[in-house]
Design a protein around this motif. Structure first.
Motif, mmCIF file in Angstrom:
data_model
loop_
_atom_site.group_PDB
_atom_site.id
_atom_site.type_symbol
_atom_site.label_atom_id
_atom_site.label_comp_id
_atom_site.label_asym_id
_atom_site.label_seq_id
_atom_site.Cartn_x
_atom_site.Cartn_y
_atom_site.Cartn_z
ATOM 1 N N GLU A 51 10.524 -22.968 1.368
ATOM 2 C CA GLU A 51 9.647 -22.291 1.805
ATOM 3 C C GLU A 51 8.259 -22.327 1.152
ATOM 4 O O GLU A 51 7.337 -22.259 1.912
ATOM 5 C CB GLU A 51 10.026 -20.626 1.476
ATOM 6 C CG GLU A 51 11.495 -20.276 2.475
ATOM 7 C CD GLU A 51 12.284 -19.089 1.993
ATOM 8 O OE1 GLU A 51 12.854 -18.791 2.562
ATOM 9 O OE2 GLU A 51 11.764 -18.642 0.940
ATOM 10 N N ARG A 78 3.726 -25.264 10.968
ATOM 11 C CA ARG A 78 4.408 -24.512 12.348
ATOM 12 C C ARG A 78 4.253 -25.707 13.505
ATOM 13 O O ARG A 78 3.509 -25.947 13.839
ATOM 14 C CB ARG A 78 3.424 -23.369 12.712
ATOM 15 C CG ARG A 78 4.225 -22.722 13.821
ATOM 16 C CD ARG A 78 3.771 -21.251 13.997
ATOM 17 N NE ARG A 78 3.887 -20.272 12.847
ATOM 18 C CZ ARG A 78 3.384 -19.758 12.062
ATOM 19 N NH1 ARG A 78 2.078 -19.628 12.395
ATOM 20 N NH2 ARG A 78 3.626 -19.044 11.095
ATOM 21 N N LEU A 128 21.501 -16.026 7.953
ATOM 22 C CA LEU A 128 20.221 -15.140 8.496
ATOM 23 C C LEU A 128 18.966 -15.878 7.596
ATOM 24 O O LEU A 128 17.886 -15.955 8.168
ATOM 25 C CB LEU A 128 20.644 -13.627 8.134
ATOM 26 C CG LEU A 128 19.686 -12.692 8.784
ATOM 27 C CD1 LEU A 128 20.187 -12.927 10.224
ATOM 28 C CD2 LEU A 128 20.149 -11.335 8.073
ATOM 29 N N ARG A 129 18.863 -16.048 6.283
ATOM 30 C CA ARG A 129 17.849 -16.485 5.702
ATOM 31 C C ARG A 129 17.436 -17.697 6.419
ATOM 32 O O ARG A 129 16.314 -18.163 6.301
ATOM 33 C CB ARG A 129 18.353 -16.483 4.373
ATOM 34 C CG ARG A 129 17.299 -17.320 3.362
ATOM 35 C CD ARG A 129 16.140 -16.500 2.955
ATOM 36 N NE ARG A 129 15.462 -16.921 1.834
ATOM 37 C CZ ARG A 129 15.194 -17.096 0.571
ATOM 38 N NH1 ARG A 129 16.229 -16.297 0.045
ATOM 39 N NH2 ARG A 129 14.648 -17.599 -0.395
ATOM 40 N N ALA A 165 17.980 -18.957 9.196
ATOM 41 C CA ALA A 165 17.353 -18.715 10.733
ATOM 42 C C ALA A 165 15.848 -18.244 10.804
ATOM 43 O O ALA A 165 15.130 -18.547 11.497
ATOM 44 C CB ALA A 165 18.315 -17.866 11.199
ATOM 45 N N GLU A 166 15.755 -17.547 9.587
ATOM 46 C CA GLU A 166 14.323 -16.818 9.586
ATOM 47 C C GLU A 166 13.252 -18.275 9.088
ATOM 48 O O GLU A 166 12.262 -18.064 9.752
ATOM 49 C CB GLU A 166 14.402 -15.681 8.485
ATOM 50 C CG GLU A 166 14.793 -14.515 9.117
ATOM 51 C CD GLU A 166 15.015 -13.611 7.900
ATOM 52 O OE1 GLU A 166 15.001 -13.776 6.766
ATOM 53 O OE2 GLU A 166 15.523 -12.314 8.237
ATOM 54 N N PHE A 167 13.772 -18.893 8.188
ATOM 55 C CA PHE A 167 12.844 -19.875 7.667
ATOM 56 C C PHE A 167 12.573 -20.893 8.907
ATOM 57 O O PHE A 167 11.609 -21.471 9.174
ATOM 58 C CB PHE A 167 13.789 -20.992 6.615
ATOM 59 C CG PHE A 167 13.061 -22.097 6.344
ATOM 60 C CD1 PHE A 167 12.158 -22.098 5.197
ATOM 61 C CD2 PHE A 167 13.594 -23.376 6.797
ATOM 62 C CE1 PHE A 167 11.601 -23.446 4.797
ATOM 63 C CE2 PHE A 167 12.921 -24.509 6.245
ATOM 64 C CZ PHE A 167 12.008 -24.465 5.534
ATOM 65 N N ARG A 169 12.991 -20.422 12.356
ATOM 66 C CA ARG A 169 12.109 -19.719 13.314
ATOM 67 C C ARG A 169 10.481 -19.224 12.877
ATOM 68 O O ARG A 169 9.445 -19.615 13.558
ATOM 69 C CB ARG A 169 12.617 -18.200 13.534
ATOM 70 C CG ARG A 169 12.382 -17.597 14.825
ATOM 71 C CD ARG A 169 12.638 -15.999 15.156
ATOM 72 N NE ARG A 169 13.921 -16.188 14.892
ATOM 73 C CZ ARG A 169 14.748 -15.397 13.780
ATOM 74 N NH1 ARG A 169 13.872 -14.647 13.023
ATOM 75 N NH2 ARG A 169 15.872 -15.422 13.656
ATOM 76 N N ALA A 170 10.246 -19.180 11.549
ATOM 77 C CA ALA A 170 8.956 -19.000 11.061
ATOM 78 C C ALA A 170 8.071 -20.156 11.175
ATOM 79 O O ALA A 170 6.787 -20.074 10.878
ATOM 80 C CB ALA A 170 8.763 -18.458 9.500
ATOM 81 N N GLU A 199 12.916 -24.646 15.708
ATOM 82 C CA GLU A 199 14.017 -24.478 16.270
ATOM 83 C C GLU A 199 14.220 -25.952 17.237
ATOM 84 O O GLU A 199 15.182 -26.312 17.839
ATOM 85 C CB GLU A 199 14.229 -23.600 17.479
ATOM 86 C CG GLU A 199 14.637 -22.094 16.610
ATOM 87 C CD GLU A 199 13.221 -21.241 16.433
ATOM 88 O OE1 GLU A 199 12.058 -21.829 16.442
ATOM 89 O OE2 GLU A 199 13.411 -19.993 16.371
ATOM 90 N N SER A 212 22.154 -24.226 9.393
ATOM 91 C CA SER A 212 21.438 -24.329 10.611
ATOM 92 C C SER A 212 22.183 -24.588 11.918
ATOM 93 O O SER A 212 21.893 -24.091 12.959
ATOM 94 C CB SER A 212 20.014 -25.127 10.318
ATOM 95 O OG SER A 212 19.057 -25.088 11.530
ATOM 96 N N ASN A 257 23.975 -21.842 13.041
ATOM 97 C CA ASN A 257 23.161 -20.928 13.900
ATOM 98 C C ASN A 257 23.007 -21.417 15.277
ATOM 99 O O ASN A 257 22.841 -20.474 16.100
ATOM 100 C CB ASN A 257 21.911 -20.770 13.216
ATOM 101 C CG ASN A 257 21.993 -19.672 11.919
ATOM 102 O OD1 ASN A 257 22.638 -18.726 11.840
ATOM 103 N ND2 ASN A 257 21.065 -19.869 10.859
#
Lengths: 126, 126, 126, 126
Positions: free
Chosen positions: C101, C110, D13-14, D16-18, D20-21, D25, D80, D83
């Protein structure tokens, strides 16, 4: 034919014909071929997965045919990638060998592997 | 030298000398060499990891040197394994190619990859 | 059980019992387990070897069971290596995620893959 | 957090957030993720490439951090992929373990690796 008579060009040509006759150029892209080499490398490793390094030195004669085929598959995909990239494979290999010879001077690295610091030597000798 | 002039024997000999001069026969065992090929294959894959298959067809010229070196490393370890196993690599490769030619008759597999059933074709065409 | 209820500890324990009951600790060494993970990863890749990246997004339902099993094998060997190394796997993973991160700040990376310079963008867009 | 408290769901979950942010994907497709797992597996293998199996049992403490990070990377990409595929990873792993338990009955395979026929036993004992 044998190693003494066969050039890289001979093998590349034979492989190019195999791929062209099947209209497989569309699949034999760098991304797919790099996966293919890795997949065949894993099939080769499978023969040694649970052996000690020492046991892998003393292979049963019956194993050699299988192992030769896995090695051939690796080389076959390497030839196909060379064809796609229009690469002189012999020249590329010889230049990399020359680079390795400079990088690892014989007198400095003799008898030593690279990552020797990764384990604890309990015997006083490697 | 080039692909037209270099035989497998030439490359195997050069590699055998490289290994012997460093007393590395002790490390260049089948188990270790199979890992080495897989490691180099992964380094090759790394160049294509996030590219689409299509993008991997259109590599930047700057990338070709790096990619050639990774491919060379794979071949180098394959040569060393051939040396260890006392394997005629050209013969082994040519016999595997002949086997593949019989296994995948051109007229039956033309334009088709093997695992085509693994995805859902939403377009009506592959 | 399910992802909501199962801890890493639960899985590691089950795996440790499996290995112990077979007296396989002698084979489940770091070197062998790292090969095993690579071998299973290759079996997973085999499902996608000739697909485009896009096709791999649309897998046939029948393929999912096979793919799940390959993924399970990878995780199983990772659990066994964690057991051998006495590693808190959840902690190790969460610390690596935190490191990633920081290394890849969302606002800077991004929508960009890392190796985007490796291909020639002919369309003006990635 | 630790293995006792962390569920697979927490980690997925952690991750998926990484992803997505970062709008990643698009890159985290099954084909690319299978390559990523194989690449990280190779980086793990690199630590053991030239060690004997026995040496890999006695890793230097300094090596453990590096090795933990490589193992974490493998698990991260496995999360991942779970997910993406909407896979209950714990359930998938536990079902595969149950299958392996049936496939390798403890009393039949105790102390034996699978490919034991591949080498010549010169000592009369494995």
């Amino acid at each position: 034919m044998s190693d003494q008579q066969t050039t890289l060009h001979d093998l590349k040509l034979r492989m190019a014909e195999f791929v062209r006759a099947r209209d497989w150029e569309q699949f034999h892209t760098p991304k797919n071929l790099s996966m293919s080499i890795a997949i065949e490398a894993a099939e080769l490793m499978e023969h040694f997965q649970w052996l000690t390094v020492e046991q892998s030195r003393n292979l049963a004669p019956e194993a050699l045919d299988d192992i030769g085929e896995e090695l051939a598959d690796i080389v076959i995909y390497a030839l196909s990638l060379s064809n796609f990239l229009n690469l002189d494979l012999a020249d590329t290999v010889l230049r990399k060998m020359a680079k390795n010879e400079r990088k690892y001077p014989a007198e400095q690295v003799r008898g030593k592997s690279h990552k020797y610091t990764y384990y604890q030597d309990k015997s006083g000798q490697e």
